[in-house]
Design a protein around this motif. Structure first.
Motif, mmCIF file in Angstrom:
data_model
loop_
_atom_site.group_PDB
_atom_site.id
_atom_site.type_symbol
_atom_site.label_atom_id
_atom_site.label_comp_id
_atom_site.label_asym_id
_atom_site.label_seq_id
_atom_site.Cartn_x
_atom_site.Cartn_y
_atom_site.Cartn_z
ATOM 1 N N TYR A 1 84.560 24.038 -19.116
ATOM 2 C CA TYR A 1 85.058 25.421 -19.052
ATOM 3 C C TYR A 1 84.441 26.158 -20.272
ATOM 4 N N GLY A 2 83.911 25.623 -21.145
ATOM 5 C CA GLY A 2 83.054 26.386 -22.137
ATOM 6 C C GLY A 2 82.138 27.310 -21.494
ATOM 7 N N GLN A 3 81.305 26.347 -20.588
ATOM 8 C CA GLN A 3 80.196 27.207 -19.942
ATOM 9 C C GLN A 3 80.738 28.259 -18.812
ATOM 10 N N LEU B 1 90.517 31.787 -15.486
ATOM 11 C CA LEU B 1 90.778 30.546 -15.915
ATOM 12 C C LEU B 1 90.190 29.637 -16.736
ATOM 13 N N ALA B 2 89.162 29.773 -16.950
ATOM 14 C CA ALA B 2 88.350 28.969 -18.128
ATOM 15 C C ALA B 2 88.606 29.503 -19.357
ATOM 16 N N ALA B 3 88.715 30.715 -19.545
ATOM 17 C CA ALA B 3 89.031 31.228 -21.030
ATOM 18 C C ALA B 3 90.393 30.781 -21.632
ATOM 19 N N LYS B 4 91.325 30.935 -20.596
ATOM 20 C CA LYS B 4 92.653 30.202 -21.041
ATOM 21 C C LYS B 4 92.547 28.770 -21.049
ATOM 22 N N ALA B 5 91.857 27.823 -20.182
ATOM 23 C CA ALA B 5 92.023 26.427 -20.095
ATOM 24 C C ALA B 5 91.158 25.999 -21.144
ATOM 25 N N VAL B 6 89.962 26.650 -21.839
ATOM 26 C CA VAL B 6 89.232 26.139 -22.517
ATOM 27 C C VAL B 6 90.132 26.041 -23.891
ATOM 28 N N LYS B 7 91.004 26.443 -24.386
ATOM 29 C CA LYS B 7 91.724 26.433 -25.633
ATOM 30 C C LYS B 7 92.749 25.384 -25.397
ATOM 31 N N GLU B 8 93.309 25.282 -24.096
ATOM 32 C CA GLU B 8 94.305 24.015 -23.940
ATOM 33 C C GLU B 8 93.323 22.821 -24.170
ATOM 34 N N VAL B 9 92.371 22.753 -23.452
ATOM 35 C CA VAL B 9 91.436 21.679 -23.300
ATOM 36 C C VAL B 9 90.732 20.962 -24.683
ATOM 37 N N ALA B 10 90.708 22.051 -25.474
ATOM 38 C CA ALA B 10 90.082 21.789 -27.083
ATOM 39 C C ALA B 10 91.199 21.038 -27.622
ATOM 40 N N TYR B 11 92.383 21.332 -27.501
ATOM 41 C CA TYR B 11 93.583 20.522 -28.095
ATOM 42 C C TYR B 11 93.823 18.977 -27.366
ATOM 43 N N HIS B 12 93.243 19.123 -26.273
ATOM 44 C CA HIS B 12 93.418 17.781 -25.532
ATOM 45 C C HIS B 12 92.181 16.753 -26.103
ATOM 46 N N ARG B 13 91.011 17.535 -26.202
ATOM 47 C CA ARG B 13 89.986 16.749 -26.947
ATOM 48 C C ARG B 13 90.282 16.215 -28.277
ATOM 49 N N ASP B 14 91.032 17.330 -29.055
ATOM 50 C CA ASP B 14 91.327 16.944 -30.359
ATOM 51 C C ASP B 14 92.349 15.709 -30.530
ATOM 52 N N HIS B 15 93.346 15.643 -29.597
ATOM 53 C CA HIS B 15 94.225 14.675 -29.462
ATOM 54 C C HIS B 15 93.424 13.298 -29.232
ATOM 55 N N ALA B 16 92.694 13.426 -28.188
ATOM 56 C CA ALA B 16 91.953 12.093 -27.828
ATOM 57 C C ALA B 16 91.119 11.440 -28.974
ATOM 58 N N GLU B 17 90.274 12.566 -29.618
ATOM 59 C CA GLU B 17 89.605 12.201 -30.588
ATOM 60 C C GLU B 17 90.074 11.352 -32.061
ATOM 61 N N HIS B 18 91.285 12.163 -31.914
ATOM 62 C CA HIS B 18 92.203 11.424 -33.374
ATOM 63 C C HIS B 18 92.655 10.049 -32.906
ATOM 64 N N TRP B 19 93.250 9.953 -31.701
ATOM 65 C CA TRP B 19 93.675 8.710 -31.453
ATOM 66 C C TRP B 19 92.498 7.623 -31.306
ATOM 67 N N THR B 20 91.419 8.128 -30.808
ATOM 68 C CA THR B 20 90.273 7.145 -30.744
ATOM 69 C C THR B 20 89.960 6.765 -31.964
ATOM 70 N N LEU B 21 90.007 7.465 -33.112
ATOM 71 C CA LEU B 21 89.641 7.067 -34.598
ATOM 72 C C LEU B 21 90.822 6.153 -35.116
ATOM 73 N N ARG B 22 91.990 6.569 -34.835
ATOM 74 C CA ARG B 22 92.953 5.731 -35.357
ATOM 75 C C ARG B 22 92.825 4.371 -34.582
ATOM 76 N N LEU B 23 92.778 4.238 -33.454
ATOM 77 C CA LEU B 23 92.665 2.822 -32.688
ATOM 78 C C LEU B 23 91.423 2.200 -33.031
ATOM 79 N N GLY B 24 90.416 2.778 -33.024
ATOM 80 C CA GLY B 24 89.039 2.240 -33.225
ATOM 81 C C GLY B 24 89.099 1.703 -34.706
ATOM 82 N N ASP B 25 89.715 2.490 -35.655
ATOM 83 C CA ASP B 25 89.508 2.000 -37.172
ATOM 84 C C ASP B 25 90.838 1.883 -37.630
ATOM 85 N N GLY B 26 91.702 1.156 -36.861
ATOM 86 C CA GLY B 26 93.005 0.824 -37.274
ATOM 87 C C GLY B 26 93.148 -0.528 -37.686
#
Lengths: 253, 320
Positions: A118-120, A131-156
């Motif tokens: 969507y960034g591209q 659509l991409a202009a709106k969605a890229v903000k939503e998806v940035a949150y989705h990615r942030d959410h997934a990254e944080h949980w990957t860190l917690r679960l990986g290094d938990g």
């Protein structure tokens, strides 16, 4: 949690150049199917905050799906009346939720891809730019959410580390398909792939996990989701999703 | 927070005067132990109802018959999780944490609204829950916006706004079905037939049998009696049912000119007490599902806590 959540409505259709239907369908199906899978978590999440977060992500994706499918035709006809072989989503998004680690791994792989894509698309003035202009903000949150949980679960804990590694490994073979070029979609696929791999490598490393080493696609030359070849669980998912709508032909809901 | 003070009578006088003046009691104010306990019981039961109440509706998310309806339903179930969060936070201001309350729910020591022990058998049940169950909840909850305990009253203001949106969408869903095909109309009528009486039971036992009512009224935690609220709800629903083109399943329902209210038939209190005792159609499923989600999520919560310990955060942050 607003009285009239914006995400319950499809974004307004702007007057844009005609979208290539193949690409709109593929991206719309990705969002539709992943939204459905996330919706299956309702009432089962490991903690109340995740009930809210997963529903939030599912709603964002459903909004994107409705916009994209409406570029192709009637959103409900497309969602409810197509057969399995006519769906063009990647196999990654249709994979069953599994444990929370599997859901997070699926989210990490997909939201990282979607944010870069969507960034591209935002950068150009093509049919998907609004659509991409709106969605890229939503998806940035989705990615942030997934990254944080990957860190917690990986290094938990030992258990969470093991589960997260298992999930990353299990879903790895579905990631190659994300980088199949889509019909008339103006995207630099190799930049997408490189950017994706760099971000995933960084997160996985930070989470004290190991980047999977297996092949990123299956061996079957018949193709994959983008060609309408899906995995077995997808048919049952569609059966559940479409049953009520199909039981009342022509009815309005 | 300690409630024993050298000058407890003065504190009590201040508390009584605050309540009498219709002002709010705040978390750091002195309050009688029984007031605190009564609030925790009520707020916990309300919070538990929100999270158990997600189940019967989530049951239809994956089968919602249009994408628009699916989005509305997902948002509604998400709201309920959000309401659970506000309410557990309100209980925390009284010194009782979420984990303790969840343990009590899972072990059956605290209750949730019995209405959620009924099954959602068809899509129309989603509409009937919105119209009747959320409608009854609003009737119960609007007065709580003026409850004497500040954090609860403020949580209720926000919750009532969202519930009112839920109620409207439920009504609109039923209206669409009622005006739809014959099969859709029948589905809507069947749902109203099944949900009407349990909705009336949501107001609790008749006034003369209600265990906690008198003291709660005196403390202005509660503002109206169960029977008053039930009557108000019936009076609101009758014209709405007419507009929907659906019948309410009570042959005794008629306007009483003299009272200025609708008379209605006798409620089957045996059913109410049986469901309360655990013999409802879904008591076992609801609580098992809740326990299962909690147990299956234990490793995730442990991981978040372990990660927070390693990296100097708090598990609370990790939850978000």
């Amino acid at each position: 949690m607003n009285p009239t959540p914006a995400s319950t409505q499809a974004p307004a259709r702007a007057s844009v150049p005609a979208a290539p239907p193949g690409a709109a369908l593929a991206l719309g199906d990705d969002a539709l199917v992943l939204s459905h899978r996330l919706g299956e978590w309702a009432g089962h999440a490991p903690v109340l905050e995740e009930e809210v977060a997963l529903a939030n992500i599912a709603l964002d994706l459903l909004g994107q799906a409705r916009f994209l499918l409406s570029l192709v035709g009637d959103e409900d006809e497309l969602a409810y009346l197509r057969e399995e072989r006519a769906f063009r989503n990647v196999q990654l998004v249709e994979q069953p939720n599994g444990d929370f680690a599997h859901t997070i791994a699926r989210q990490l792989y997909f939201s990282t891809y979607q944010e870069l894509l969507y960034g591209q698309l935002t950068a150009g003035d093509g049919p998907f730019a609004p659509l991409a202009a709106k969605a890229v903000k939503e998806v940035a949150y989705h990615r942030d959410h997934a990254e944080h949980w990957t860190l917690r679960l990986g290094d938990g804990t030992e258990e969470s580390h093991r589960r997260m590694q298992t999930a990353l490994d299990a879903l790895w073979r579905f990631t190659g398909e994300l980088f199949d070029p889509l019909d008339r979609l103006d995207v630099d696929v190799s930049a997408l792939r490189d950017g994706w791999l760099a971000l995933i490598t960084r997160t996985v490393g930070q989470a004290t996990l190991t980047l999977p080493t297996g092949p990123q696609s299956g061996a079957w030359t018949a193709g994959a989701g983008r060609q309408g070849i899906h995995t077995e669980p997808f048919g049952r998912m569609l059966a559940e999703m479409q049953h009520l709508h199909r039981s009342h032909p022509g009815a309005t809901w | 927070m300690t409630t024993t003070a050298p000058d407890a009578r003065t504190y009590e006088a201040v508390f009584d005067a605050t309540v009498a003046a219709d002002e709010r009691i705040e978390p750091r104010d002195w309050m009688p132990d029984a007031y605190r306990a009564s609030l925790v019981r009520q707020i916990a039961q309300h919070a538990h109802s929100e999270i158990i109440g997600m189940q019967p509706e989530a049951n239809w998310i994956t089968r919602a018959p249009s994408l628009r309806r699916k989005a509305i339903l997902m948002a509604k179930v998400q709201d309920e999780a959000g309401h659970g969060l506000y309410l557990y936070s309100a209980a925390e201001t009284l010194g009782t944490g979420r984990d303790e309350l969840l343990d009590k729910l899972h072990s059956g020591r605290q209750k949730y609204s019995s209405i959620f022990n009924y099954p959602t058998l068809t899509w129309a049940d989603v509409g009937a829950i919105g119209w009747l169950v959320d409608g009854a909840a609003i009737t119960n909850q609007v007065p709580l916006c003026r409850c004497s305990y500040g954090p609860y009253a403020r949580a209720m203001v926000r919750i009532c706004k969202e519930e009112s949106f839920h109620q409207r969408q439920g009504y609109e869903l039923l209206l669409t079905l009622s005006r739809g095909t014959e099969a859709q109309h029948a589905m809507a009528q069947d749902a109203v037939d099944r949900w009407w009486w349990p909705s009336l039971m949501m107001f609790g036992p008749p006034d003369d049998e209600s265990a906690h009512s008198a003291q709660s009224m005196a403390w202005k935690i509660k503002r109206h009696s169960n029977d008053e609220l039930r009557q108000r709800f019936v009076d609101i629903c009758v014209p709405q049912a007419e507009s929907l083109g659906l019948a309410l399943p009570d042959p005794g329902l008629r306007w009483n000119e003299e009272r200025g209210h609708h008379d209605f038939g006798a409620i089957d209190w045996d059913e109410f007490h049986e469901v309360l005792r655990g013999n409802g159609p879904c008591n076992e499923e609801r609580i098992s599902r809740r326990r299962q989600a909690h147990e299956e999520g234990a490793w995730v919560r442990e991981a978040a806590a372990a990660h927070a310990r390693k990296h100097g955060g708090t598990p609370g942050e990790a939850r978000a």
